[in-house]
Design a protein around this motif. Sequence first.
Motif, PDB file in Angstrom:
ATOM      1  N   PRO A 118      -6.307   6.289  -7.077  1.00 57.83           N
ATOM      2  CA  PRO A 118      -5.283   6.907  -7.938  1.00 57.83           C
ATOM      3  C   PRO A 118      -3.986   7.214  -7.200  1.00 57.83           C
ATOM      4  O   PRO A 118      -2.911   7.040  -7.763  1.00 57.83           O
ATOM      5  CB  PRO A 118      -5.956   8.190  -8.411  1.00 57.83           C
ATOM      6  CG  PRO A 118      -7.409   7.920  -8.293  1.00 57.83           C
ATOM      7  CD  PRO A 118      -7.571   7.014  -7.113  1.00 57.83           C
ATOM      8  N   ALA A 119      -4.081   7.638  -5.954  1.00 58.90           N
ATOM      9  CA  ALA A 119      -2.847   7.978  -5.239  1.00 58.90           C
ATOM     10  C   ALA A 119      -1.984   6.735  -5.059  1.00 58.90           C
ATOM     11  O   ALA A 119      -0.766   6.761  -5.261  1.00 58.90           O
ATOM     12  CB  ALA A 119      -3.179   8.591  -3.883  1.00 58.90           C
ATOM     13  N   GLY A 120      -2.643   5.625  -4.710  1.00 61.00           N
ATOM     14  CA  GLY A 120      -1.913   4.366  -4.567  1.00 61.00           C
ATOM     15  C   GLY A 120      -1.308   3.932  -5.882  1.00 61.00           C
ATOM     16  O   GLY A 120      -0.177   3.450  -5.944  1.00 61.00           O
ATOM     17  N   HIS A 121      -2.057   4.167  -6.944  1.00 60.25           N
ATOM     18  CA  HIS A 121      -1.581   3.794  -8.277  1.00 60.25           C
ATOM     19  C   HIS A 121      -0.333   4.603  -8.643  1.00 60.25           C
ATOM     20  O   HIS A 121       0.621   4.086  -9.222  1.00 60.25           O
ATOM     21  CB  HIS A 121      -2.694   4.044  -9.299  1.00 60.25           C
ATOM     22  CG  HIS A 121      -2.600   3.168 -10.493  1.00 60.25           C
ATOM     23  ND1 HIS A 121      -3.639   2.994 -11.366  1.00 60.25           N
ATOM     24  CD2 HIS A 121      -1.591   2.405 -10.975  1.00 60.25           C
ATOM     25  CE1 HIS A 121      -3.272   2.175 -12.329  1.00 60.25           C
ATOM     26  NE2 HIS A 121      -2.028   1.797 -12.108  1.00 60.25           N
ATOM     27  N   VAL A 122      -0.370   5.875  -8.285  1.00 60.29           N
ATOM     28  CA  VAL A 122       0.791   6.743  -8.566  1.00 60.29           C
ATOM     29  C   VAL A 122       2.013   6.233  -7.787  1.00 60.29           C
ATOM     30  O   VAL A 122       3.118   6.134  -8.326  1.00 60.29           O
ATOM     31  CB  VAL A 122       0.476   8.201  -8.181  1.00 60.29           C
ATOM     32  CG1 VAL A 122       1.740   9.047  -8.171  1.00 60.29           C
ATOM     33  CG2 VAL A 122      -0.542   8.791  -9.152  1.00 60.29           C
ATOM     34  N   VAL A 123       1.778   5.879  -6.538  1.00 59.76           N
ATOM     35  CA  VAL A 123       2.890   5.381  -5.708  1.00 59.76           C
ATOM     36  C   VAL A 123       3.462   4.097  -6.317  1.00 59.76           C
ATOM     37  O   VAL A 123       4.680   3.912  -6.401  1.00 59.76           O
ATOM     38  CB  VAL A 123       2.409   5.129  -4.259  1.00 59.76           C
ATOM     39  CG1 VAL A 123       3.473   4.394  -3.457  1.00 59.76           C
ATOM     40  CG2 VAL A 123       2.043   6.445  -3.593  1.00 59.76           C
ATOM     41  N   GLU A 124       2.558   3.218  -6.771  1.00 61.38           N
ATOM     42  CA  GLU A 124       3.019   1.971  -7.386  1.00 61.38           C
ATOM     43  C   GLU A 124       3.872   2.273  -8.626  1.00 61.38           C
ATOM     44  O   GLU A 124       4.956   1.706  -8.807  1.00 61.38           O
ATOM     45  CB  GLU A 124       1.811   1.114  -7.776  1.00 61.38           C
ATOM     46  CG  GLU A 124       2.199  -0.239  -8.366  1.00 61.38           C
ATOM     47  CD  GLU A 124       1.280  -0.680  -9.495  1.00 61.38           C
ATOM     48  OE1 GLU A 124       0.552   0.172 -10.057  1.00 61.38           O
ATOM     49  OE2 GLU A 124       1.311  -1.863  -9.824  1.00 61.38           O
ATOM     50  N   HIS A 125       3.381   3.183  -9.454  1.00 64.37           N
ATOM     51  CA  HIS A 125       4.134   3.524 -10.669  1.00 64.37           C
ATOM     52  C   HIS A 125       5.490   4.142 -10.328  1.00 64.37           C
ATOM     53  O   HIS A 125       6.500   3.839 -10.958  1.00 64.37           O
ATOM     54  CB  HIS A 125       3.321   4.500 -11.524  1.00 64.37           C
ATOM     55  CG  HIS A 125       2.260   3.824 -12.320  1.00 64.37           C
ATOM     56  ND1 HIS A 125       1.483   4.466 -13.254  1.00 64.37           N
ATOM     57  CD2 HIS A 125       1.841   2.530 -12.324  1.00 64.37           C
ATOM     58  CE1 HIS A 125       0.637   3.606 -13.790  1.00 64.37           C
ATOM     59  NE2 HIS A 125       0.835   2.431 -13.239  1.00 64.37           N
ATOM     60  N   LEU A 126       5.487   5.018  -9.325  1.00 65.31           N
ATOM     61  CA  LEU A 126       6.762   5.641  -8.944  1.00 65.31           C
ATOM     62  C   LEU A 126       7.731   4.587  -8.391  1.00 65.31           C
ATOM     63  O   LEU A 126       8.944   4.668  -8.607  1.00 65.31           O
ATOM     64  CB  LEU A 126       6.527   6.746  -7.920  1.00 65.31           C
ATOM     65  CG  LEU A 126       5.844   7.994  -8.486  1.00 65.31           C
ATOM     66  CD1 LEU A 126       5.573   9.015  -7.379  1.00 65.31           C
ATOM     67  CD2 LEU A 126       6.668   8.638  -9.598  1.00 65.31           C
ATOM     68  N   GLY A 127       7.170   3.593  -7.704  1.00 69.64           N
ATOM     69  CA  GLY A 127       8.006   2.487  -7.220  1.00 69.64           C
ATOM     70  C   GLY A 127       8.656   1.751  -8.380  1.00 69.64           C
ATOM     71  O   GLY A 127       9.858   1.446  -8.359  1.00 69.64           O
ATOM     72  N   LEU A 128       7.860   1.481  -9.415  1.00 67.68           N
ATOM     73  CA  LEU A 128       8.406   0.773 -10.577  1.00 67.68           C
ATOM     74  C   LEU A 128       9.485   1.609 -11.262  1.00 67.68           C
ATOM     75  O   LEU A 128      10.532   1.093 -11.664  1.00 67.68           O
ATOM     76  CB  LEU A 128       7.289   0.449 -11.578  1.00 67.68           C
ATOM     77  CG  LEU A 128       6.314  -0.647 -11.163  1.00 67.68           C
ATOM     78  CD1 LEU A 128       5.187  -0.777 -12.179  1.00 67.68           C
ATOM     79  CD2 LEU A 128       7.043  -1.977 -11.015  1.00 67.68           C
TER      80      LEU A 128
END
Lengths: 243, 490
Positions: free
Chosen positions: A94-104
């Motif tokens: 989930p943390a990686g997923h959050v980072v990916e979303h914030l990147g987008l």
Amino acid sequence: MNSRRTTAAVILAVTVAGAVLPPLLGAADLPTAQHHLAHSALIAGAVFAGVLFALPSRDTQVGHYGWLLTATLAPIAAMLLMWPSKYTWFEVHPAGHVVEHLGLVGLGFLSGYAGQRYAAGIGWASGLSLFAMAFASAWGFGVAPPGAIAASVSPHATKAGSAVAGPPDPVRGKTLFAQNCAACHGSNGGGGQGPSLLHERERKSFTLAQQWIIDPAPPMPKLYPASLSRTDVRDVAAYVEQL
Amino acid sequence: MSTAIDDAGDRRGKRVMWTYIVCGLSIFTLMLLVGILLRGSQAAWFALDAGVFYSLLSLHGVGMLTALTISGLGTLWYLVNRETPLNEGVAYVAFSLFVGGVAAVIVSVVVGHYGALWTMLYPLPFVGTYWPSWATGAWLIGTLLVMVGFTIWCAQILGALVVRFGGLNGMLGIDYVLRNRAFVQSGKEPPAPEMFAAAITAIDGFIAATAGLLVGIALLVHWLDPTVALDPLWAKNLTYMFGHTFANLTMYMAVAGIYVGLPLCTKRSYHTSVQLTVAWWATLTFVIIAYFHHLYMDFAQAQSVQYIGEIASYLAAIPVVVVTVYGGVLLVHRSGMRWTLGSMFLFAGMIGWVVGGFAAVLDATIPVNVDLHNTLWVPGHFHTYLLEGVVLFTLGWVFVNLEARSGGQTSALVRWLVGVGMFGGGALFLLSFYLAGAAGVPRRYAVEPAPGPFFANIATIGALVLLAGFILAASEALRLARLKPAHVPL
């Protein structure tokens, strides 16, 4: 802060919440196509906020060329972030997923903001370009058509798919899965130490799923041919395609 | 034409323009030689391994389109810069990306023997048996670099035009057409014709590049990570949305030569009219979806889309050809224009545009397409409008500039020889495509077993005559470029 920027801040806050909360609440386990669409929604919000945040330019000259290059390159970086096979990995981290979303969200905001800083209207063009790419991805980027057309993608995949005669047995595959795969992927394939395999059929065709088991990328262990025979691989893939 | 920049700005603009044009025409020359190799091998003048043939065919396709695009972009950049100052650094960034892209593609083909053709239709680039995986990667990276450069160019021109004309309304002449009386009475003037060429190239180019970048990135990701499958029909749509539009826009870039070059030859002005503006709107709207005519035989595609493709193909090409050529012919009619190489190329380019456009419209017509699309008719039509349209417009623009700058003249004998080479050789070369297409000779084949090498023989002879004319024209261009400037303003 004027009303335009206040509106931009509100939209950005809602978008960031939309980016952060679903992965943390475990609600981001989506098939690839829906995943792309969810990303395009995040991007739409971010672009809109970015354009609004850059106050309208009434200049008779265009802005600094750095804004132009940023507005052009941000969508490309965002599309690389939308690498479909990584979704599975992100879903169990989930943390990686959050980072990916914030990147987008960040890149979406940047494409709108930088474009608008270059010249009024260019933010919309650049943001719309990114949104269109993310949205259109749902129909083909990491999404193979039904019927395992991807079998033709690589000669290796074709060999993997045609090596065993007879129909696959997903019931037997379920037993094999419990013995060999469940420790990492969870007893129902929902993920654990390894990625979730739910909706895997939308990411990999039956042939590609077999190919993956035969020749996986680290950290997944290579179970074929030591632990799984060619028939076992076929049956496990058949079970996984049903998840 | 009004000039919004000082002499220094104009000089900088010309430097950018010549950098683009010289590079574009150099790549063009190289690709011309590659093309002659291909036809010569089909004519059985020498033997090329089939794998080498397809590698060279891939290089020829993408190289030619990139070459002509670079030339057109340079010309348009200069013309827009005369209207509103542009940052030349951005032009050089885009240029570097084009050059880097071409270099990567050449390495992919020459060293890696990539051979899945310039259309790089998924999954072909990944199933090749005679080129390594890195060659596919180099090809994809090369084409992506070209796309990024093109996107930057489009965004720069789009931004400049939006600012110069106060938004899309002014840039596209919307008020000029829809509220014409009020517009004229207010003393305003619509954008010059060449600004429409720039605007349509920038807008449609930006949209097409979006499609190209998406499929380019998807292919790159698939190359890096084969587990990411793609939908082949989705990839084909995006590939052609980019590729077909990109190829078509080369013509619309080069058309600026008629709007600016022909008036210099005839001492008359090419004015913007309501008809011209509406014709460009048609191109703006339809050129981006005309590519559907490349998917008529993809039966999984919705049928409605096929009909849209047919109508869009007509509307993208016909209005702007009719209005522009009609205006061009009127400009020349009884103008007392001197037939220099510049004016000769510009006028002949209009003929090539009309003939190539007509052949394209025929191919876009569904009942005809069924018979012709997979034959040499299709390369016939795009070779006509590229070779006898875009190239001639580009050469015309080059010579109009060189003749104006030097005040020099070309002898009648050289003009005659260049004409015989470029038009006579070109006609022979193109006719062989059309006749072979009508006879059902398939395209994209290394060999032409039936009806034999007859058509390829004619084509190769025609291409060699054309090459001779081109070399003569290039030598004449170099001679004019070396003459002392006569300070005749453009």
